[in-house]
Scaffold this motif. Structure first.
Motif, PDB file in Angstrom:
ATOM      1  N   GLY A 139       0.824  -1.206   0.000  1.00 22.33           N
ATOM      2  CA  GLY A 139       0.000   0.000   0.000  1.00 22.33           C
ATOM      3  C   GLY A 139       0.856   1.252   0.000  1.00 22.33           C
ATOM      4  N   LEU A 140       1.916   1.221   0.805  1.00 25.61           N
ATOM      5  CA  LEU A 140       2.827   2.362   0.876  1.00 25.61           C
ATOM      6  C   LEU A 140       3.387   2.673  -0.510  1.00 25.61           C
ATOM      7  CD1 LEU A 140       4.583   4.355   2.567  1.00 25.61           C
ATOM      8  CD2 LEU A 140       6.271   2.524   2.729  1.00 25.61           C
ATOM      9  N   GLN A 141       3.765   1.608  -1.215  1.00 27.42           N
ATOM     10  CA  GLN A 141       4.325   1.795  -2.548  1.00 27.42           C
ATOM     11  C   GLN A 141       3.309   2.491  -3.452  1.00 27.42           C
ATOM     12  OE1 GLN A 141       5.592  -1.926  -4.211  1.00 27.42           O
ATOM     13  NE2 GLN A 141       6.143  -0.970  -6.164  1.00 27.42           N
ATOM     14  N   ASN A 142       2.065   2.006  -3.421  1.00 25.22           N
ATOM     15  CA  ASN A 142       1.035   2.630  -4.260  1.00 25.22           C
ATOM     16  C   ASN A 142       0.800   4.084  -3.874  1.00 25.22           C
ATOM     17  OD1 ASN A 142       0.386   0.648  -6.076  1.00 25.22           O
ATOM     18  ND2 ASN A 142      -1.039  -0.369  -4.675  1.00 25.22           N
ATOM     19  N   THR A 143       0.747   4.359  -2.579  1.00 23.31           N
ATOM     20  CA  THR A 143       0.541   5.734  -2.136  1.00 23.31           C
ATOM     21  C   THR A 143       1.665   6.631  -2.639  1.00 23.31           C
ATOM     22  OG1 THR A 143      -0.689   5.094  -0.157  1.00 23.31           O
ATOM     23  CG2 THR A 143       0.392   7.226  -0.096  1.00 23.31           C
ATOM     24  N   LEU A 144       2.909   6.168  -2.484  1.00 17.00           N
ATOM     25  CA  LEU A 144       4.046   6.998  -2.880  1.00 17.00           C
ATOM     26  C   LEU A 144       4.041   7.264  -4.386  1.00 17.00           C
ATOM     27  CD1 LEU A 144       6.928   5.634  -0.618  1.00 17.00           C
ATOM     28  CD2 LEU A 144       5.558   7.705  -0.336  1.00 17.00           C
ATOM     29  N   ILE A 145       3.736   6.228  -5.168  1.00 19.69           N
ATOM     30  CA  ILE A 145       3.697   6.425  -6.619  1.00 19.69           C
ATOM     31  C   ILE A 145       2.593   7.415  -6.981  1.00 19.69           C
ATOM     32  CG2 ILE A 145       3.239   5.327  -8.841  1.00 19.69           C
ATOM     33  CD1 ILE A 145       4.493   2.760  -7.655  1.00 19.69           C
ATOM     34  N   GLY A 195      -5.079  13.383   0.741  1.00 25.70           N
ATOM     35  CA  GLY A 195      -6.147  13.201  -0.246  1.00 25.70           C
ATOM     36  C   GLY A 195      -6.025  11.869  -0.958  1.00 25.70           C
ATOM     37  N   SER A 196      -4.787  11.386  -1.092  1.00 17.70           N
ATOM     38  CA  SER A 196      -4.586  10.147  -1.847  1.00 17.70           C
ATOM     39  C   SER A 196      -5.266   8.963  -1.165  1.00 17.70           C
ATOM     40  CB  SER A 196      -3.097   9.857  -2.017  1.00 17.70           C
ATOM     41  OG  SER A 196      -2.553   9.417  -0.790  1.00 17.70           O
ATOM     42  N   SER A 197      -5.619   9.111   0.116  1.00 16.13           N
ATOM     43  CA  SER A 197      -6.296   8.004   0.799  1.00 16.13           C
ATOM     44  C   SER A 197      -7.635   7.686   0.127  1.00 16.13           C
ATOM     45  CB  SER A 197      -6.526   8.352   2.267  1.00 16.13           C
ATOM     46  OG  SER A 197      -7.436   9.408   2.375  1.00 16.13           O
ATOM     47  N   LEU A 198      -8.161   8.639  -0.649  1.00 16.72           N
ATOM     48  CA  LEU A 198      -9.433   8.397  -1.341  1.00 16.72           C
ATOM     49  C   LEU A 198      -9.297   7.364  -2.450  1.00 16.72           C
ATOM     50  CD1 LEU A 198     -10.720  12.054  -1.613  1.00 16.72           C
ATOM     51  CD2 LEU A 198     -11.582  10.267  -0.132  1.00 16.72           C
ATOM     52  N   ALA A 199      -8.058   7.116  -2.896  1.00 15.05           N
ATOM     53  CA  ALA A 199      -7.864   6.119  -3.957  1.00 15.05           C
ATOM     54  C   ALA A 199      -8.450   4.775  -3.543  1.00 15.05           C
ATOM     55  CB  ALA A 199      -6.380   5.973  -4.274  1.00 15.05           C
ATOM     56  N   ILE A 206      -2.280   2.890   1.285  1.00 14.39           N
ATOM     57  CA  ILE A 206      -2.147   2.627   2.730  1.00 14.39           C
ATOM     58  C   ILE A 206      -3.521   2.479   3.372  1.00 14.39           C
ATOM     59  CG2 ILE A 206      -1.319   3.552   4.928  1.00 14.39           C
ATOM     60  CD1 ILE A 206       0.909   4.959   3.355  1.00 14.39           C
ATOM     61  N   THR A 207      -4.440   3.381   3.018  1.00 16.66           N
ATOM     62  CA  THR A 207      -5.795   3.281   3.565  1.00 16.66           C
ATOM     63  C   THR A 207      -6.485   2.012   3.075  1.00 16.66           C
ATOM     64  OG1 THR A 207      -5.884   5.672   3.475  1.00 16.66           O
ATOM     65  CG2 THR A 207      -7.945   4.537   3.886  1.00 16.66           C
ATOM     66  N   GLY A 208      -6.266   1.685   1.806  1.00 17.02           N
ATOM     67  CA  GLY A 208      -6.847   0.466   1.255  1.00 17.02           C
ATOM     68  C   GLY A 208      -6.357  -0.753   2.011  1.00 17.02           C
ATOM     69  N   ALA A 209      -5.064  -0.750   2.363  1.00 19.41           N
ATOM     70  CA  ALA A 209      -4.505  -1.857   3.137  1.00 19.41           C
ATOM     71  C   ALA A 209      -5.194  -1.946   4.492  1.00 19.41           C
ATOM     72  CB  ALA A 209      -3.001  -1.668   3.313  1.00 19.41           C
ATOM     73  N   TYR A 260       1.201   7.297   7.597  1.00 19.69           N
ATOM     74  CA  TYR A 260       1.019   8.659   7.077  1.00 19.69           C
ATOM     75  C   TYR A 260       1.849   9.661   7.872  1.00 19.69           C
ATOM     76  CZ  TYR A 260      -2.758   7.281   3.943  1.00 19.69           C
ATOM     77  OH  TYR A 260      -3.479   6.714   2.936  1.00 19.69           O
ATOM     78  N   LEU A 261       1.897   9.475   9.193  1.00 17.45           N
ATOM     79  CA  LEU A 261       2.689  10.396  10.027  1.00 17.45           C
ATOM     80  C   LEU A 261       4.159  10.375   9.619  1.00 17.45           C
ATOM     81  CD1 LEU A 261       1.216   9.913  13.601  1.00 17.45           C
ATOM     82  CD2 LEU A 261       1.258  12.011  12.256  1.00 17.45           C
ATOM     83  N   CYS A 262       4.679   9.187   9.378  1.00 12.50           N
ATOM     84  CA  CYS A 262       6.085   9.080   8.994  1.00 12.50           C
ATOM     85  C   CYS A 262       6.338   9.802   7.668  1.00 12.50           C
ATOM     86  CB  CYS A 262       6.493   7.615   8.865  1.00 12.50           C
ATOM     87  SG  CYS A 262       6.484   6.762  10.433  1.00 12.50           S
ATOM     88  N   ILE A 263       5.445   9.585   6.685  1.00 12.81           N
ATOM     89  CA  ILE A 263       5.645  10.245   5.392  1.00 12.81           C
ATOM     90  C   ILE A 263       5.535  11.753   5.565  1.00 12.81           C
ATOM     91  CG2 ILE A 263       4.932  10.346   2.984  1.00 12.81           C
ATOM     92  CD1 ILE A 263       3.533   7.685   3.390  1.00 12.81           C
TER      93      ILE A 263
END
Lengths: 259, 228
Positions: free
Chosen positions: B16-22, B166-170, B178-181, B203-206
C-alpha cells in the motif's frame, strides 16, 4: 456556573449509565446496509426498503420491541456493532466460523448460494482454468471476497468494492470480467435490470459452509445472549405465523429460506 | 488489542505504501509541470487567457476530490463513446483515473499558490530587470519565477501534505494504498483500531519526511537572506 456544569456532567453519567444497563430491549437498534438490492436499498423517496429491512421490522416486532434502523458501511458493520453503534446486524450477514469468533448469531433467516456473473458468452463452460487471469469484482468484507481470495487469489485479479452496487457499475463499464456474489442479490439487483441485460450467470452454485456458512443470520454482540434468544424467538414466530412468507413473496418467487 | 495481526500483514501495508508513494509523487510532478505555465498565464490581464484557467482552478478547488474521482472513474464508464474510444484503455484502469484526478486537483491548487506568489513579486525586482533590458520571457525565467518559488514553498509544502492525505481516497476506487490496506485488514479481522492506527503511523512518517525535506529546501533557497 460551576454547579450547573457539575450537574450536567452528573446528568450525562446517569443518562449513559441508563443506556448501558438497560437490558430489557424495549428498543432494538438494528444495523443495516442500504445498498444491497433487493435485500436492503433506499427507495427514490429516501426510505429504507428491502427483504432485510422488512424482516428486521417483523422480527423486532415479534420480539416485542421497537425498532430503530441505523445504516452502516458494510465493511465496517461488525466493528460498528462491537462499538455499540447498534444492537444487532440484519444485513444479509452469513453465519461463518470466522465471524463467529467476533459476534454471536441467531438462527438463519435465509440461505441462498453464490455464483459468478460474466458478460454473455465470455467463457463457454466454467472451470478453474477458464477464469485464470480474469478480473473479478467482489464486495469488500463479504464471504464472496474471502472465497475468491482463498481459492483463486493467485490466478485472478481481485477488485474489492465498498458496496455491491459499485461492483455492478464496474461490471457494466467493462472494468471487470466477472463478478462473484450472492445469486439472488445478483439476479434482482443486476441481471433482471436493464443494466444487466448483457450479463449472465456462469458455473455452479457455491455453498461450501467453510466460506458460505450456514445461511444468513442476525449478528449480535456475544455478551447479549438474551437478545439472541429474543430474536430467535422472533424469527421462529414470523416463520410460523406466515409473516415471513408474506415478506418473501413480495420479493421472490421461490423459497429463499432454504431447507 | 492485538497488533500481531498487523505484524503478520505488514507486507500488505508496504504494498500500500508503494502505491501511495507512486500516486502522490507522480500526480505532484505532473501537477507542478502544468501549474507553472498556467500560473504565469493566470496573471495575465487578458480575460481570454486568464478566464479559462480561472474556471479550471475554480472547479477543481471548489469541488471535493472524492466527487472529482467518482466523476472520472464511474462517470467515464457510463458513456459508450468513451468506452468505444481509444481513451478507454486509460480510463479503464482505476490507477490511471486516480492519477488523473489527483494531478488535475493538485495542479489547480498549485497554480493558485504560484499565481499568488508571482503577484506578490516586489515591484523593485521587476523594474530592475526591465532596466537591465531583460525581455519578458527572460524576466519570468530569471527573476519572477525563482522569486515566486521561494515565496510559494511553504504553502506548496502544505499542498504536498494535503495531496498525501487526499490520496487516501484512492482506496474507494479499488486501489490498495495505505488506507486500502487498512480497510483490507479491517474487513478481514474486524479490528478497525489496529488497522487504521497502523495506517495513521505510516502517514505520520511520510508527513514527517515531507516537512523535513521542505524545511531543508527552504533553508537552501533562502541563502541570500541569511545573515550568518
Amino acid at each position: 456556573m460551576k454547579k450547573l456544569l457539575i450537574s450536567l456532567i452528573a446528568l450525562s453519567f446517569i443518562l449513559t449509565a441508563g443506556n448501558v444497563f438497560a437490558k430489557d430491549w424495549k428498543k432494538i437498534r438494528v444495523g443495516v446496509e442500504g445498498a444491497y438490492p433487493p435485500f436492503s436499498f433506499v427507495t427514490p423517496e429516501g426510505e429504507l426498503a428491502g427483504f432485510d429491512i422488512e424482516i428486521a421490522k417483523a422480527v423486532v416486532k415479534a420480539a416485542g420491541a421497537e425498532i430503530e434502523l441505523v445504516t452502516s458501511d458494510y465493511d465496517g458493520i461488525i466493528p460498528a456493532l462491537l462499538a455499540k453503534k447498534f444492537d444487532c446486524i440484519i444485513a444479509s450477514l452469513s453465519i461463518t466460523e470466522k465471524r463467529k469468533k467476533k459476534v454471536a448469531f441467531t438462527d438463519k433467516y435465509y440461505n441462498t448460494p453464490a455464483k459468478f456473473v460474466q458478460k454473455k458468452g465470455m467463457i463457454a463452460t466454467y472451470s478453474k482454468d477458464a477464469i485464470k487471469g480474469k478480473t473479478i469484482g467482489v464486495q469488500r468484507a463479504t464471504i464472496h471476497e474471502d472465497f475468491i481470495r482463498d481459492n483463486f487469489g493467485k490466478d485472478v485479479t481481485i477488485k474489492s468494492y465498498g458496496t455491491q452496487d459499485e461492483v455492478y457499475l464496474d461490471m457494466q463499464s467493462g472494468r471487470l470480467d466477472m463478478l462473484f456474489a450472492d445469486s439472488v442479490a445478483a439476479t434482482e439487483g443486476f441481471l433482471m435490470k436493464a443494466e444487466g441485460k448483457n450479463f449472465e450467470f456462469i458455473g455452479p452454485d457455491f455453498t461450501d459452509p467453510k466460506w458460505f456458512g450456514t445461511g444468513v443470520g442476525i449478528a449480535i454482540r456475544k455478551a447479549d445472549t438474551d437478545l439472541v434468544d429474543a430474536l430467535n424467538a422472533g424469527i421462529a414466530k414470523i416463520r410460523a405465523d406466515g409473516t415471513y412468507k408474506k415478506i418473501q413473496d413480495k420479493y421472490f418467487d421461490f423459497n429463499v429460506y432454504g431447507d | 488489542m492485538d497488533f500481531s495481526i498487523i505484524l503478520e500483514n505488514l507486507n500488505v501495508y508496504f504494498d500500500g505504501l508503494q502505491n501511495t508513494l507512486i500516486l502522490v509523487s507522480v500526480s505532484l510532478i505532473v501537477g507542478l509541470i502544468f501549474a507553472i505555465p498556467l500560473a504565469v498565464l493566470r496573471t495575465s490581464k487578458n480575460i481570454v487567457i486568464n478566464g479559462p484557467i480561472w474556471a479550471f482552478t475554480y472547479f477543481f478547488r471548489g469541488t471535493p476530490l472524492l466527487v472529482q474521482m467518482f466523476l472520472i472513474y464511474y462517470g467515464t464508464g457510463q458513456f459508450d463513446f468513451i468506452k468505444d474510444s481509444f481513451f478507454w484503455i486509460f480510463f479503464k484502469e482505476a490507477y490511471f483515473c486516480a492519477l488523473f484526478a489527483f494531478s488535475l486537483n493538485t495542479c489547480a491548487y498549485t497554480t493558485e499558490i504560484i499565481r499568488g506568489a508571482i503577484e506578490n513579486t516586489p515591484h523593485g525586482e521587476v523594474e530592475a530587470a526591465k532596466a537591465a533590458g531583460m525581455s519578458m520571457l527572460l524576466r519570468i525565467r530569471r527573476i519572477i519565477l525563482p522569486s515566486a518559488f521561494r515565496r510559494a514553498l511553504p504553502s506548496y509544502g502544505n499542498e504536498i501534505i494535503f495531496m498525501l492525505h487526499g490520496s487516501s481516497l484512492a482506496s474507494v476506487i479499488t486501489i490498495i494504498d495505505i488506507t486500502g490496506a487498512a480497510r483490507k485488514i479491517n474487513s478481514t479481522y474486524y479490528s478497525p483500531y489496529e488497522a487504521f492506527l497502523t495506517a495513521a503511523v505510516f502517514y505520520l512518517c511520510i508527513t514527517f519526511l515531507i516537512i523535513w525535506l521542505v524545511k531543508r529546501l527552504e533553508y537552501s533557497w533562502s541563502g541570500h537572506l541569511r545573515r550568518d
